[in-house]
Design a protein around this motif. Structure first.
Motif, mmCIF file in Angstrom:
data_model
loop_
_atom_site.group_PDB
_atom_site.id
_atom_site.type_symbol
_atom_site.label_atom_id
_atom_site.label_comp_id
_atom_site.label_asym_id
_atom_site.label_seq_id
_atom_site.Cartn_x
_atom_site.Cartn_y
_atom_site.Cartn_z
ATOM 1 N N ILE A 31 -15.338 5.712 -10.607
ATOM 2 C CA ILE A 31 -14.224 5.116 -10.907
ATOM 3 C C ILE A 31 -14.239 3.684 -10.377
ATOM 4 O O ILE A 31 -13.547 2.799 -11.112
ATOM 5 C CB ILE A 31 -12.940 5.928 -10.131
ATOM 6 N N ASN A 32 -14.660 3.379 -9.241
ATOM 7 C CA ASN A 32 -14.757 1.848 -8.540
ATOM 8 C C ASN A 32 -15.492 1.006 -9.354
ATOM 9 O O ASN A 32 -15.330 -0.063 -9.866
ATOM 10 C CB ASN A 32 -15.088 1.886 -7.234
ATOM 11 N N SER B 208 -7.115 6.625 1.141
ATOM 12 C CA SER B 208 -6.148 7.088 0.235
ATOM 13 C C SER B 208 -5.628 8.447 0.237
ATOM 14 O O SER B 208 -4.510 8.733 0.190
ATOM 15 C CB SER B 208 -6.499 6.442 -1.081
ATOM 16 N N ALA C 171 -7.107 -0.025 -1.495
ATOM 17 C CA ALA C 171 -6.577 0.412 -2.390
ATOM 18 C C ALA C 171 -5.947 -0.363 -3.461
ATOM 19 O O ALA C 171 -5.722 -0.235 -4.631
ATOM 20 C CB ALA C 171 -5.290 1.413 -1.873
ATOM 21 N N PRO D 107 0.684 4.356 -5.320
ATOM 22 C CA PRO D 107 1.717 4.975 -4.279
ATOM 23 C C PRO D 107 2.538 6.227 -4.522
ATOM 24 O O PRO D 107 2.731 7.132 -3.797
ATOM 25 C CB PRO D 107 2.332 3.834 -3.794
ATOM 26 N N GLU D 108 2.908 6.034 -6.083
ATOM 27 C CA GLU D 108 3.696 6.922 -6.573
ATOM 28 C C GLU D 108 3.194 8.484 -6.384
ATOM 29 O O GLU D 108 3.988 9.532 -6.458
ATOM 30 C CB GLU D 108 3.828 6.807 -8.018
ATOM 31 N N PHE E 48 -7.472 -1.736 -7.036
ATOM 32 C CA PHE E 48 -7.637 -1.142 -8.414
ATOM 33 C C PHE E 48 -6.453 -1.574 -9.218
ATOM 34 O O PHE E 48 -5.978 -1.117 -10.175
ATOM 35 C CB PHE E 48 -7.331 0.321 -8.247
ATOM 36 N N THR F 267 -3.700 1.832 -17.136
ATOM 37 C CA THR F 267 -4.784 1.382 -16.463
ATOM 38 C C THR F 267 -5.036 -0.157 -16.738
ATOM 39 O O THR F 267 -5.791 -0.693 -16.179
ATOM 40 C CB THR F 267 -5.959 1.972 -17.038
ATOM 41 N N THR G 180 0.793 -1.206 -0.147
ATOM 42 C CA THR G 180 0.001 0.121 0.110
ATOM 43 C C THR G 180 0.807 1.220 0.102
ATOM 44 O O THR G 180 0.358 2.366 -0.481
ATOM 45 C CB THR G 180 -0.872 -0.090 1.250
ATOM 46 N N THR G 181 2.160 1.313 0.507
ATOM 47 C CA THR G 181 2.898 2.202 0.352
ATOM 48 C C THR G 181 4.003 2.501 -0.719
ATOM 49 O O THR G 181 4.333 3.393 -1.171
ATOM 50 C CB THR G 181 3.685 2.552 1.957
ATOM 51 N N GLN G 182 4.407 1.033 -1.086
ATOM 52 C CA GLN G 182 5.607 1.381 -2.275
ATOM 53 C C GLN G 182 4.737 0.743 -3.502
ATOM 54 O O GLN G 182 5.512 1.140 -4.523
ATOM 55 C CB GLN G 182 6.681 0.347 -1.823
ATOM 56 N N GLY G 183 3.795 0.090 -3.436
ATOM 57 C CA GLY G 183 3.459 -0.506 -4.590
ATOM 58 C C GLY G 183 3.362 -2.017 -4.918
ATOM 59 O O GLY G 183 4.426 -2.414 -4.263
ATOM 60 N N ARG H 150 -6.797 18.454 -7.611
ATOM 61 C CA ARG H 150 -7.739 17.792 -7.058
ATOM 62 C C ARG H 150 -8.393 18.405 -5.500
ATOM 63 O O ARG H 150 -9.511 18.262 -5.319
ATOM 64 C CB ARG H 150 -7.078 16.285 -6.984
ATOM 65 N N GLU I 153 -16.690 10.134 -7.176
ATOM 66 C CA GLU I 153 -15.499 9.278 -7.389
ATOM 67 C C GLU I 153 -15.817 7.726 -7.421
ATOM 68 O O GLU I 153 -14.971 7.239 -7.878
ATOM 69 C CB GLU I 153 -14.691 9.551 -6.635
ATOM 70 N N SER I 154 -17.025 7.342 -6.945
ATOM 71 C CA SER I 154 -17.391 5.976 -6.893
ATOM 72 C C SER I 154 -17.469 5.473 -8.402
ATOM 73 O O SER I 154 -17.554 4.326 -8.432
ATOM 74 C CB SER I 154 -18.479 5.583 -6.056
ATOM 75 N N PRO J 117 -4.270 -3.695 -11.718
ATOM 76 C CA PRO J 117 -4.591 -4.351 -13.042
ATOM 77 C C PRO J 117 -4.441 -5.810 -12.912
ATOM 78 O O PRO J 117 -5.169 -6.594 -13.504
ATOM 79 C CB PRO J 117 -3.662 -3.563 -14.094
ATOM 80 N N ARG K 63 -20.995 1.068 -2.999
ATOM 81 C CA ARG K 63 -20.009 2.089 -3.419
ATOM 82 C C ARG K 63 -19.826 3.096 -2.241
ATOM 83 O O ARG K 63 -18.731 3.671 -2.221
ATOM 84 C CB ARG K 63 -20.611 2.553 -4.675
ATOM 85 N N ASN L 250 -11.349 5.364 -0.717
ATOM 86 C CA ASN L 250 -10.806 6.400 -1.191
ATOM 87 C C ASN L 250 -10.452 7.665 -0.392
ATOM 88 O O ASN L 250 -9.429 8.200 -0.316
ATOM 89 C CB ASN L 250 -11.881 7.079 -2.215
ATOM 90 N N TYR M 264 -5.245 7.416 -9.406
ATOM 91 C CA TYR M 264 -5.520 7.960 -7.979
ATOM 92 C C TYR M 264 -4.872 7.072 -6.884
ATOM 93 O O TYR M 264 -4.410 7.651 -6.003
ATOM 94 C CB TYR M 264 -6.757 8.477 -7.613
ATOM 95 N N PHE M 265 -5.007 5.860 -6.987
ATOM 96 C CA PHE M 265 -4.467 5.094 -5.821
ATOM 97 C C PHE M 265 -2.942 4.644 -5.980
ATOM 98 O O PHE M 265 -2.658 3.687 -5.048
ATOM 99 C CB PHE M 265 -5.521 3.682 -5.730
#
Lengths: 226, 226
Positions: free
Chosen positions: B179-180, A183, A120, B125-126, A123, B37, A37-40, B139, B176-177, A125, A173, A180, B122-123
């Motif tokens: 997006i989910n 996040s 988080a 970590p970068e 999302f 994506t 969740t923090t670095q990916g 935003r 924003e939901s 892929p 939702r 969100n 948006y999620f």
């Protein structure tokens, strides 16, 4: 304090536990949750997870065959408690609005206050891969409970059209919107679960005062806890 | 049809355009949006983006210095249109509920029907990196408009407490939901924007019939389009 700690199938380890959790498996999950969740997810290696726990990479593989297995375990952990409550709530003859409220209130609370914002990861892929089909199926089951409870609540409230599937999808939702918010701002303070559960039934046409169902929801949940 | 296509600062290219967009920059953004994506940001190289457009990697660098720059441009593209509308709507003396509804209706519609589900980024970590501070600031501005419009709507409706910040945050989260939902099911069919905008004002205590504000919102938006 330095102690000898057994790490299950691996060799004993000299050193204090760095992570919450009763078992080495729990510690690995906690470290992976933080790093994912923090670095990916893509940027995190199993080596980095092992280092964060303070075990060898080989020990990690006693518990999880691949990094995907760790992710799958974390994801399933986000839906199994609300699913269990949904199954219990379905069997009850309580008011339909209270039943939906109780599920939304519990689920929003656990998403808001779990140690890491694991939602988080929904999302990624990578979740399209077959490996994550069991998690996706469980989340689909949970979504179906929400839709069923929402439809019943719409009927009970009597203000909107129960055949409108987009409206029946709103409570799920709203609950997931906690992900969100976390996040953006980290763990929410205050009464997130009540705000979200109130909004969930309001979106279905309910017009009562805020917080009315919180006490009954808590009581209902306590009564079904085994 | 095969045509000679200028790609701005790069060399002319022999070949059909593969991507929608008036310029090579637009084509690069479209290819990057698809790859980020569907394959993930970390897993996508600038080489893969150039290949997907059908240009050399060196040509891509005429338009964007780094992969982060491409991501930043895509992210800003998700908020600039709703921000422009929010600024215009703030200046109007319309009913507070209609103003919030119009913003939510427009924004949910663009999130639902844009070519790629960029909000899923948006999620990443970068996004905590300083490089993305301009996007985060925009935003945050958009979120502040939502909160301001929501508070005014709560006052106008008169059913809930305007000082409750968690309630005022609900419309932004509902929008924003989208997006989910797209992350789970792809581009939504039907009347997502109306369902979301209706739910946004219902969450603030509004109790009118579904769809009541759609016509006025469309008219208001048309009147402010320059």
């Amino acid at each position: 304090m330095t102690t000898m700690t057994s790490i299950g199938a691996g060799r004993p380890r000299l050193g204090a536990r760095k992570r919450p959790g009763a078992t080495a498996r729990d510690e690995i999950l906690d470290a992976a949750a933080e790093l994912f969740t923090t670095q990916g997810f893509t940027s995190t290696s199993t080596r980095a997870i092992a280092d964060a726990v303070g075990i060898r990479q080989a020990s990690l593989y006693h518990h999880f065959g691949t990094k995907d297995d760790i992710l799958a375990a974390l994801l399933v952990g986000t839906v199994d408690a609300p699913l269990a409550h949904a199954r219990e709530l379905r069997g009850l003859t309580e008011d339909a609005v209270l039943r939906l409220y109780t599920l939304a209130w519990f689920d929003a609370g656990q998403l808001a206050h779990s140690r890491w914002n694991l939602g988080a990861l929904y999302f990624l892929p990578e979740l399209a891969n077959e490996r994550f089909e069991p998690f996706r199926a469980q989340r689909t089951d949970l979504m179906a409970f929400y839709t069923e409870f929402s439809r019943a609540a719409v009927v009970a409230i009597g203000a909107l059209d129960p055949a409108d599937t987009a409206t029946a999808a709103l409570p799920f939702r709203l609950v997931e919107s906690v992900i969100n918010t976390r996040s953006d701002f980290g763990e929410p303070a205050g009464r997130t679960a009540v705000t979200i559960a109130d909004a969930a039934i309001r979106a279905l046409g309910w017009t009562g005062p805020p917080g009315e169902f919180e006490g009954p929801a808590r009581a209902l949940l306590n009564s079904t806890d085994r």
